[in-house]
Design a protein around this motif. Structure first.
Motif, PDB file in Angstrom:
ATOM      1  N   GLY A  23      90.728   2.309  19.060  1.00  0.00           N
ATOM      2  CA  GLY A  23      89.799   2.499  18.570  1.00  0.00           C
ATOM      3  C   GLY A  23      88.547   3.740  19.103  1.00  0.00           C
ATOM      4  N   HIS A  24      88.724   4.108  19.417  1.00  0.00           N
ATOM      5  CA  HIS A  24      87.311   4.422  20.992  1.00  0.00           C
ATOM      6  C   HIS A  24      87.334   6.452  20.475  1.00  0.00           C
ATOM      7  CE1 HIS A  24      87.481   1.001  22.821  1.00  0.00           C
ATOM      8  NE2 HIS A  24      86.156   0.697  22.770  1.00  0.00           N
ATOM      9  N   LEU A  25      87.252   6.886  20.999  1.00  0.00           N
ATOM     10  CA  LEU A  25      86.564   8.704  20.746  1.00  0.00           C
ATOM     11  C   LEU A  25      85.865   8.130  22.798  1.00  0.00           C
ATOM     12  CD1 LEU A  25      85.828   9.714  17.299  1.00  0.00           C
ATOM     13  CD2 LEU A  25      87.600   9.642  18.701  1.00  0.00           C
ATOM     14  N   VAL A  26      86.475   9.764  23.129  1.00  0.00           N
ATOM     15  CA  VAL A  26      86.079  10.073  24.318  1.00  0.00           C
ATOM     16  C   VAL A  26      86.327  11.631  24.356  1.00  0.00           C
ATOM     17  CG1 VAL A  26      86.140   9.769  26.768  1.00  0.00           C
ATOM     18  CG2 VAL A  26      87.006   8.037  25.428  1.00  0.00           C
ATOM     19  N   LEU A  27      85.201  12.324  24.173  1.00  0.00           N
ATOM     20  CA  LEU A  27      84.401  13.456  24.755  1.00  0.00           C
ATOM     21  C   LEU A  27      84.325  13.969  26.390  1.00  0.00           C
ATOM     22  CD1 LEU A  27      83.796  15.908  23.089  1.00  0.00           C
ATOM     23  CD2 LEU A  27      81.481  15.465  23.396  1.00  0.00           C
ATOM     24  N   TRP A  28      84.726  14.659  26.512  1.00  0.00           N
ATOM     25  CA  TRP A  28      85.725  15.253  28.282  1.00  0.00           C
ATOM     26  C   TRP A  28      85.047  17.294  28.081  1.00  0.00           C
ATOM     27  CZ3 TRP A  28      86.659  11.590  31.306  1.00  0.00           C
ATOM     28  CH2 TRP A  28      87.543  10.524  30.753  1.00  0.00           C
ATOM     29  N   GLU A  35      84.700  15.964  33.589  1.00  0.00           N
ATOM     30  CA  GLU A  35      83.585  15.229  33.126  1.00  0.00           C
ATOM     31  C   GLU A  35      83.695  14.597  31.768  1.00  0.00           C
ATOM     32  OE1 GLU A  35      78.700  15.141  33.769  1.00  0.00           O
ATOM     33  OE2 GLU A  35      79.781  16.883  33.308  1.00  0.00           O
ATOM     34  N   HIS A  36      83.229  13.290  31.926  1.00  0.00           N
ATOM     35  CA  HIS A  36      82.982  12.209  30.493  1.00  0.00           C
ATOM     36  C   HIS A  36      81.799  12.568  30.012  1.00  0.00           C
ATOM     37  CE1 HIS A  36      81.914   8.511  29.058  1.00  0.00           C
ATOM     38  NE2 HIS A  36      83.389   8.681  28.372  1.00  0.00           N
ATOM     39  N   LEU A  37      82.060  12.842  29.033  1.00  0.00           N
ATOM     40  CA  LEU A  37      80.401  12.881  27.783  1.00  0.00           C
ATOM     41  C   LEU A  37      80.142  12.721  27.560  1.00  0.00           C
ATOM     42  CD1 LEU A  37      81.634  16.761  27.617  1.00  0.00           C
ATOM     43  CD2 LEU A  37      80.128  15.859  29.384  1.00  0.00           C
ATOM     44  N   LYS A  38      80.669  11.506  26.428  1.00  0.00           N
ATOM     45  CA  LYS A  38      80.526  10.531  25.859  1.00  0.00           C
ATOM     46  C   LYS A  38      82.024   9.141  25.259  1.00  0.00           C
ATOM     47  CE  LYS A  38      77.800   9.150  22.327  1.00  0.00           C
ATOM     48  NZ  LYS A  38      75.986   8.667  22.511  1.00  0.00           N
TER      49      LYS A  38
END
Length: 185
Positions: A23-28, A35-38
């Motif tokens: 269920g996680h969301l990751v903004l790259w 780079e990992h943003l959020k």
């Protein structure tokens, strides 16, 4: 987070949004060497089924999960950090007060496919003032207006003669009804 279950590129192709099994969301960032943003923690532990950026010139995304919930996210860079504003669009869970009112019966568990009707396909048509998205599940296809006001426009139930294991595939296209443009000779 588990395995990646859905992803989409922002319209300007500089960021990637990934949804995960838990269920996680990751903004790259795709500009700054991945780079990992959020990271956005899940509301409930349910896989992300589908992600689609939907508004040109913005970082707005529509996200569905395995519990039948559909969210609208707006990602912005403010005060040296990425922030995510979230609104519920559809909810299959117990709290039916959030999101669009469930006027058409229960929503299925999870929308697997989404397609946004792009503005360039509706030039000169009354639909051009709306942003529409089609959402497909194992039981139905919904056509939903995202702008100017979120609303369910139409619900297509799955025909009973279709195999239960078939997953809907949706696409927007132009069409005409036979005989509409015929004139009397």
């Amino acid at each position: 987070y588990g395995a990646v279950t859905a992803m989409d590129f922002a319209p300007n192709n500089d960021i990637l949004l990934c949804g995960y099994e838990k269920g996680h969301l990751v903004l790259w960032s795709l500009v700054k060497k991945n780079e990992h943003l959020k990271t956005i923690a899940p509301v409930d532990i349910s896989p992300i089924f589908c992600i689609k950026f939907w508004k040109e010139g913005t970082n707005n995304a529509i996200v569905s999960n395995g519990n039948g919930a559909v969210y609208l996210y707006e990602f912005n860079y403010k005060f040296f950090q990425w922030v995510a504003d979230k609104k519920m669009l559809l909810n299959h869970g117990e709290d039916k007060r959030k999101g669009i009112k469930d006027k058409m019966g229960d929503f299925p568990t999870g929308f697997f496919t989404m397609r946004v009707l792009k503005k360039e396909h509706t030039q000169g048509h009354p639909l051009n003032k709306y942003t529409l998205v089609a959402l497909a599940s194992m039981k139905m296809v919904l056509v939903v207006s995202l702008e100017p006001t979120p609303n369910i426009i139409y619900k297509f139930d799955r025909p009973t003669h279709i195999n239960d294991l078939s997953i809907s595939c949706i696409s927007w296209g132009r069409g005409a009804l036979p005989g509409i443009f015929l004139t009397k000779i």
